[in-house]
Design a protein around this motif. Structure first.
Motif, PDB file in Angstrom:
ATOM      1  N   ASN A 155       0.094   8.659   2.120  1.00  0.00           N
ATOM      2  CA  ASN A 155       0.710   8.748   3.448  1.00  0.00           C
ATOM      3  C   ASN A 155       0.231   7.637   4.383  1.00  0.00           C
ATOM      4  O   ASN A 155       0.226   7.804   5.602  1.00  0.00           O
ATOM      5  N   ASP A 156      -0.158   6.513   3.816  1.00  0.00           N
ATOM      6  CA  ASP A 156      -0.518   5.339   4.621  1.00  0.00           C
ATOM      7  C   ASP A 156       0.775   4.637   5.043  1.00  0.00           C
ATOM      8  O   ASP A 156       1.445   4.005   4.220  1.00  0.00           O
ATOM      9  N   SER A 157       1.108   4.734   6.308  1.00  0.00           N
ATOM     10  CA  SER A 157       2.392   4.195   6.778  1.00  0.00           C
ATOM     11  C   SER A 157       2.410   2.671   6.821  1.00  0.00           C
ATOM     12  O   SER A 157       3.468   2.068   7.015  1.00  0.00           O
ATOM     13  N   PHE A 158       1.247   2.023   6.636  1.00  0.00           N
ATOM     14  CA  PHE A 158       1.183   0.558   6.631  1.00  0.00           C
ATOM     15  C   PHE A 158       1.561  -0.028   5.273  1.00  0.00           C
ATOM     16  O   PHE A 158       1.745  -1.240   5.159  1.00  0.00           O
ATOM     17  N   LEU A 159       1.635   0.804   4.248  1.00  0.00           N
ATOM     18  CA  LEU A 159       1.811   0.316   2.885  1.00  0.00           C
ATOM     19  C   LEU A 159       3.194   0.665   2.345  1.00  0.00           C
ATOM     20  O   LEU A 159       3.625   1.816   2.423  1.00  0.00           O
ATOM     21  N   GLY A 160       3.855  -0.343   1.769  1.00  0.00           N
ATOM     22  CA  GLY A 160       5.114  -0.118   1.074  1.00  0.00           C
ATOM     23  C   GLY A 160       4.853   0.232  -0.378  1.00  0.00           C
ATOM     24  O   GLY A 160       3.706   0.187  -0.859  1.00  0.00           O
ATOM     25  N   PRO A 161       5.889   0.552  -1.142  1.00  0.00           N
ATOM     26  CA  PRO A 161       5.710   0.987  -2.536  1.00  0.00           C
ATOM     27  C   PRO A 161       5.026  -0.035  -3.433  1.00  0.00           C
ATOM     28  O   PRO A 161       4.343   0.339  -4.395  1.00  0.00           O
ATOM     29  N   GLU A 162       5.170  -1.322  -3.141  1.00  0.00           N
ATOM     30  CA  GLU A 162       4.565  -2.348  -3.980  1.00  0.00           C
ATOM     31  C   GLU A 162       3.072  -2.546  -3.693  1.00  0.00           C
ATOM     32  O   GLU A 162       2.423  -3.385  -4.319  1.00  0.00           O
ATOM     33  N   CYS A 163       2.546  -1.756  -2.771  1.00  0.00           N
ATOM     34  CA  CYS A 163       1.115  -1.841  -2.447  1.00  0.00           C
ATOM     35  C   CYS A 163       0.273  -0.864  -3.270  1.00  0.00           C
ATOM     36  O   CYS A 163      -0.938  -0.767  -3.056  1.00  0.00           O
ATOM     37  N   TYR A 164       0.919  -0.169  -4.195  1.00  0.00           N
ATOM     38  CA  TYR A 164       0.216   0.774  -5.065  1.00  0.00           C
ATOM     39  C   TYR A 164       0.273   0.236  -6.496  1.00  0.00           C
ATOM     40  O   TYR A 164       1.242   0.464  -7.225  1.00  0.00           O
ATOM     41  N   PRO A 165      -0.762  -0.481  -6.926  1.00  0.00           N
ATOM     42  CA  PRO A 165      -0.705  -1.235  -8.196  1.00  0.00           C
ATOM     43  C   PRO A 165      -1.006  -0.379  -9.428  1.00  0.00           C
ATOM     44  O   PRO A 165      -1.994  -0.597 -10.140  1.00  0.00           O
ATOM     45  N   TYR A 166      -0.127   0.577  -9.707  1.00  0.00           N
ATOM     46  CA  TYR A 166      -0.339   1.455 -10.853  1.00  0.00           C
ATOM     47  C   TYR A 166      -0.395   0.677 -12.163  1.00  0.00           C
ATOM     48  O   TYR A 166      -1.285   0.895 -12.995  1.00  0.00           O
ATOM     49  N   ALA A 167       0.556  -0.212 -12.361  1.00  0.00           N
ATOM     50  CA  ALA A 167       0.619  -0.943 -13.627  1.00  0.00           C
ATOM     51  C   ALA A 167      -0.627  -1.785 -13.849  1.00  0.00           C
ATOM     52  O   ALA A 167      -1.193  -1.812 -14.956  1.00  0.00           O
ATOM     53  N   ALA A 168      -1.082  -2.466 -12.813  1.00  0.00           N
ATOM     54  CA  ALA A 168      -2.275  -3.309 -12.945  1.00  0.00           C
ATOM     55  C   ALA A 168      -3.503  -2.473 -13.293  1.00  0.00           C
ATOM     56  O   ALA A 168      -4.334  -2.872 -14.111  1.00  0.00           O
ATOM     57  N   ALA A 169      -3.616  -1.292 -12.678  1.00  0.00           N
ATOM     58  CA  ALA A 169      -4.768  -0.430 -12.941  1.00  0.00           C
ATOM     59  C   ALA A 169      -4.733   0.113 -14.368  1.00  0.00           C
ATOM     60  O   ALA A 169      -5.779   0.257 -15.018  1.00  0.00           O
ATOM     61  N   GLU A 170      -3.527   0.410 -14.866  1.00  0.00           N
ATOM     62  CA  GLU A 170      -3.406   0.933 -16.225  1.00  0.00           C
ATOM     63  C   GLU A 170      -3.734  -0.128 -17.272  1.00  0.00           C
ATOM     64  O   GLU A 170      -4.188   0.189 -18.370  1.00  0.00           O
ATOM     65  N   GLN A 171      -3.529  -1.395 -16.920  1.00  0.00           N
ATOM     66  CA  GLN A 171      -3.701  -2.476 -17.895  1.00  0.00           C
ATOM     67  C   GLN A 171      -5.074  -3.147 -17.836  1.00  0.00           C
ATOM     68  O   GLN A 171      -5.488  -3.782 -18.813  1.00  0.00           O
ATOM     69  N   ASN A 172      -5.769  -3.020 -16.713  1.00  0.00           N
ATOM     70  CA  ASN A 172      -7.071  -3.673 -16.560  1.00  0.00           C
ATOM     71  C   ASN A 172      -8.176  -2.623 -16.603  1.00  0.00           C
ATOM     72  O   ASN A 172      -8.283  -1.787 -15.707  1.00  0.00           O
ATOM     73  N   PRO A 173      -9.042  -2.638 -17.618  1.00  0.00           N
ATOM     74  CA  PRO A 173     -10.086  -1.619 -17.740  1.00  0.00           C
ATOM     75  C   PRO A 173     -11.130  -1.664 -16.631  1.00  0.00           C
ATOM     76  O   PRO A 173     -11.912  -0.718 -16.490  1.00  0.00           O
ATOM     77  N   ASN A 174     -11.145  -2.738 -15.848  1.00  0.00           N
ATOM     78  CA  ASN A 174     -12.107  -2.843 -14.746  1.00  0.00           C
ATOM     79  C   ASN A 174     -11.551  -2.337 -13.420  1.00  0.00           C
ATOM     80  O   ASN A 174     -12.289  -2.248 -12.437  1.00  0.00           O
ATOM     81  N   LEU A 175     -10.263  -2.021 -13.386  1.00  0.00           N
ATOM     82  CA  LEU A 175      -9.599  -1.687 -12.131  1.00  0.00           C
ATOM     83  C   LEU A 175      -9.316  -0.193 -12.068  1.00  0.00           C
ATOM     84  O   LEU A 175      -8.649   0.369 -12.940  1.00  0.00           O
ATOM     85  N   TYR A 176      -9.818   0.448 -11.013  1.00  0.00           N
ATOM     86  CA  TYR A 176      -9.628   1.878 -10.804  1.00  0.00           C
ATOM     87  C   TYR A 176      -8.775   2.072  -9.555  1.00  0.00           C
ATOM     88  O   TYR A 176      -9.097   1.527  -8.492  1.00  0.00           O
ATOM     89  N   LEU A 177      -7.706   2.837  -9.682  1.00  0.00           N
ATOM     90  CA  LEU A 177      -6.822   3.106  -8.549  1.00  0.00           C
ATOM     91  C   LEU A 177      -6.820   4.588  -8.245  1.00  0.00           C
ATOM     92  O   LEU A 177      -6.515   5.412  -9.114  1.00  0.00           O
ATOM     93  N   GLU A 178      -7.174   4.917  -7.011  1.00  0.00           N
ATOM     94  CA  GLU A 178      -7.138   6.307  -6.552  1.00  0.00           C
ATOM     95  C   GLU A 178      -6.125   6.399  -5.410  1.00  0.00           C
ATOM     96  O   GLU A 178      -6.229   5.647  -4.432  1.00  0.00           O
ATOM     97  N   VAL A 179      -5.171   7.310  -5.541  1.00  0.00           N
ATOM     98  CA  VAL A 179      -4.128   7.463  -4.527  1.00  0.00           C
ATOM     99  C   VAL A 179      -4.162   8.902  -3.997  1.00  0.00           C
ATOM    100  O   VAL A 179      -3.400   9.765  -4.459  1.00  0.00           O
TER     101      VAL A 179
END
Length: 321
Positions: free
Chosen positions: A266-290
């Motif tokens: 619910n961050d109104s400053f961020l559009g859909p492309e600001c949530y890097p799901y694909a990058a987090a799934e592909q990079n073992p060093n990257l953790y994404l919490e939404v």
């Protein structure tokens, strides 16, 4: 790396993204906290002011803190972070970007979302102290984008840099700009624009040949500001060129240290492309919490310690969950 599940569930009022954002930015206060300022000179003749705070015990651990657009090292999200880190035996160095420490910087250029050379200068200075064996990075919004870009660029990262946590990151700058320019965010975008133009008028007094009154009158939106000042002052063709080259999204696949991104749904400053799901799934060093809640740099927590402050301490303690 799989997406990190979030258990953040704030009180009812703080489930409203706007309330969470405004409370954290305007109403929250951090008491009983002191900083010590240091000024460092930069290779191009400018300066940065660093605000230090220290653990009560001797430590070889440090976190570098980076604020967001038109923030500074005295904002509650910075001082609250530093206080929590100090409580857990980690020193903190809060960076004021150029022109954000209460004094106009020396050059016509200032700071922007991709100015990683300034973070590199701070890290080089800290390494020269030969005091810290473990250095962590934590950034908010624009500062988070800058950290992620720095970590993913084609550069040598010191082995002393161990981990990073970023909060409310506009991973795609243009996508975030479009979100900010929607009617629901008019209050925020107008506030940013007011502060940016006020600083630009101070620049105009020093550099009248580079900035005219007619230029200032053309700034109607934040994109206009980036077209007229940010891009010209920092070597970009225009605002779109700046957004394209400085968005951290393209650099995420190259990050090689454990790095956490916390972006609220619910961050109104961020559009859909600001949530890097694909990058987090592909990079073992990257953790994404939404988390479902949190707003922009909000994340209210009990005892005046935000959820993102607790998560950063846990992450730096090697608790990735």
């Amino acid at each position: 790396m799989p997406i990190v599940p979030s258990n953040y569930n704030p009180p009812f009022l703080f489930k409203n993204g706007h309330f969470s954002t405004i409370y954290a930015g305007i109403l929250r206060k951090i008491d009983g906290f002191k900083q010590k300022r240091e000024r460092i000179d930069l290779p191009d003749g400018d300066f940065l002011d660093l605000d230090w705070s220290f653990s009560h015990q001797k430590t070889t651990k440090l976190t570098i803190l980076l604020h967001g657009l038109e923030g500074n090292a005295q904002r509650p999200y910075i001082t609250g972070s530093a206080k929590q880190l100090n409580t857990h035996n980690i020193d903190a160095c809060a960076v004021n970007f150029r022109g954000c420490s209460g004094e106009v910087n020396r050059l016509y250029s200032s700071y922007h979302s991709g100015a990683t050379e300034d973070l590199a200068a701070v890290i080089e200075h800290i390494l020269s102290l030969k005091k810290y064996e473990e250095i962590y990075l934590k950034g908010f919004s624009l500062g988070g984008n800058l950290i992620l870009k720095y970590l993913g660029e084609d550069r040598s990262i010191s082995p002393n840099i161990k981990m990073a946590v970023t909060v409310s990151v506009p991973c795609n700058l243009y996508n975030s700009l479009k979100a900010l320019l929607t009617p629901k965010n008019k209050l925020y975008s107008n506030r940013f624009k007011k502060h940016l133009i006020a600083k630009l008028k101070l620049k105009q007094n020093v550099f009248p040949d580079l900035l005219s009154d007619s230029d200032l009158k053309k700034i109607i939106t934040l994109k206009d500001f980036d077209d007229i000042y940010t891009s010209r002052a920092h070597g970009f063709v225009d605002a779109l060129d700046y957004y394209a080259k400085c968005s951290c999204l393209q650099f995420l696949p190259n990050i090689q240290i454990p790095t956490l991104i916390i972006n609220a749904k619910n961050d109104s400053f961020l559009g859909p492309e600001c949530y890097p799901y694909a990058a987090a799934e592909q990079n073992p060093n990257l953790y994404l919490e939404v988390p479902k809640y949190g707003g922009h740099v909000g994340f209210y927590g009990k005892n005046n310690v935000t959820y993102s402050e607790r998560r950063a301490v846990a992450f730096f303690s090697h608790d990735k969950s």
